[in-house]
Design a protein around this motif. Sequence first.
Motif: not given
Length: 318
Positions: A92-100, A141-154
Amino acid sequence: LYWFTSIAMVFLNKYLLDSPSLRLNAPIFVTFFQCALTAALCLGLSMGAACGAPCSGLPALRLDPKVSRSVLPLSAVFIGMVTSNNLCLKYVGVAFYNVGRSLTTVFNVLFSYLLLKQTTSLYALLACGVIIGGFWLGVDQEGAEGTLSWTGIFFGILASLCVSLNAIYTKKVLPVVDGSIWRLTFYNNVNACVLFFPLMMLLGEFRTLYHFDKLGSSSFWGMMTLGGLFGFAIGYVAGLQIKFTSPLTHNVSGTAKACAQTVLAVIYFEETKSLLWWTSNLMVLGGSFAYTWVKGLEMRKVQEDPNVKSSERNDTGV
């Protein structure tokens, strides 16, 4: 100092784990190197203390196989924590890292009830609900922007779980090392280094390293060493902040740091985020801050009121 160290460590690790210019697909090796460097630094500082260096408060360190075996359950959780943290950052990106990896507070509440039989107040549960809502909105929102990684979410969820378990197991194992965080850090990282070897063999990372074109580059090893130094320093710096302020202030500072880190990442990587994406971050940060504030008020009430029942006193233990 805490903000600088923590944010720099995240950006350095992102470079080492997922830089297009580096192209090193060996996240376990990066984690192994940082653990090895931490163990070596603990040992070196301990030897310096024995020789009368300024770090005279450090205990003498030696490897006791019996203690190492006793610390092993915590080390397994510790490996899960540092590995899943790095793998989440890789995908995941650094910007989403905290939410992830924002569900640590939720797992704290869950494990407090399941393992310690401690209940949580309604206001704290509402704060957890806000965090969960922010997490799911962020994923959407990550999915809507096309940057979602389910591996990263896991790996983010796994990291949150392991961070929570790590706090519980640390409290259980501390008596084995005479309550010394330095000894625990040393044994944890030595055990991790031993356990990482079969993992690296299983995942073929030795073969990846053999074909890595920058293995002889001084700049690569410089960045690896710098990342390890920041990883070692963050524990000490966090301890300093707690010492000179309070655990509550440290948690509030960590929440504000996560906000600054997100904004810096969006600016640095020149990303454009939607209003709902920013709302998810604000929900996670706001929920985390509210939970910390509520628990702080509850702890203050326990300290000021000597007539609080023991069950209520235990409720604020995490």
